[in-house]
Motif scaffolding. Structure first.
Motif, PDB file in Angstrom:
ATOM      1  N   SER A   3      11.231 -10.267   4.603  1.00 60.98           N
ATOM      2  CA  SER A   3      10.383 -11.215   4.560  1.00 60.98           C
ATOM      3  C   SER A   3       9.909 -11.984   2.588  1.00 60.98           C
ATOM      4  N   ARG A   6       6.691 -10.574   1.115  1.00 60.84           N
ATOM      5  CA  ARG A   6       6.449  -9.446   0.200  1.00 60.84           C
ATOM      6  C   ARG A   6       7.946  -8.615   0.542  1.00 60.84           C
ATOM      7  N   HIS A  11       5.200  -0.697  -7.721  1.00 60.75           N
ATOM      8  CA  HIS A  11       3.244  -0.426  -7.735  1.00 60.75           C
ATOM      9  C   HIS A  11       3.312  -0.816  -9.265  1.00 60.75           C
ATOM     10  N   SER A  31       9.944  -9.050  -9.136  1.00 60.34           N
ATOM     11  CA  SER A  31       8.233  -9.157  -8.847  1.00 60.34           C
ATOM     12  C   SER A  31       7.866  -8.432 -10.443  1.00 60.34           C
TER      13      SER A  31
END
Length: 170
Positions: A3, A6, A11, A31
């Protein structure tokens, strides 16, 4: 699933100057750069299980910490997580080279079976991470993280990685 909006699991957990990443799926390094977090700031990486959408950027992360121009890492990196992690890294070192386990800075690898804990520290913060069995793969663990930083008190979070619905998670 691929995608543009995302990516796989990654995290960032922070307390003071303590930086922990939970899972490093493909695209994690990009990211982290997108949110302005230099990979050189990371103290620890926690891995919930061995599926690629949770571990694919581990070797690229170690490579980046070893070879990024201007980054002369001396601080240790702790890699912790699912039982069998140390053996998986040994096999990756057989494939890619000993630098995976001997990157030129201290690398601590810790298998943490369910119920085990690890303490992580920075000058102004600390964390206790405890593992819990997850219903996904035989080795899968989730993390209960307790963060303590000077002047900010205590924060707690739970990270499951992937799991089925269970009363234990709730």
């Amino acid at each position: 699933m691929p995608s543009a909006l995302r990516g796989p699991a990654c995290h960032l957990v922070t307390a003071g100057r303590l930086r922990i990443v939970l899972d490093v799926g493909s695209g994690s390094l990009r990211s982290l750069a997108r949110v302005g977090e230099p990979v050189g700031s990371l103290a620890a990486v926690g891995l919930s299980h061995r599926h690629l959408d949770h571990v694919a950027d581990l070797v690229p992360l170690i490579f980046a910490l070893r070879h990024t121009p201007g980054l002369d890492r001396k601080a240790p990196l702790t890699v912790f997580g699912y039982p069998g992690l140390a053996g998986d890294l040994e096999r990756l070192a057989e494939l890619h080279g000993r630098w995976v386990l001997e990157p030129g800075f201290p690398l601590a690898v810790r298998d943490l079976p369910p119920g085990a804990a690890i303490e992580l520290r920075a000058p102004d913060a600390e964390a206790t991470v405890t593992t819990h069995a997850m219903r996904h793969t035989p080795e899968a663990v989730g993390f209960a993280v307790e963060l303590r930083s000077r002047g900010r008190g205590v924060a707690r979070l739970a990270y499951t990685g992937d799991t089925g619905v269970t009363e234990e998670v709730a």
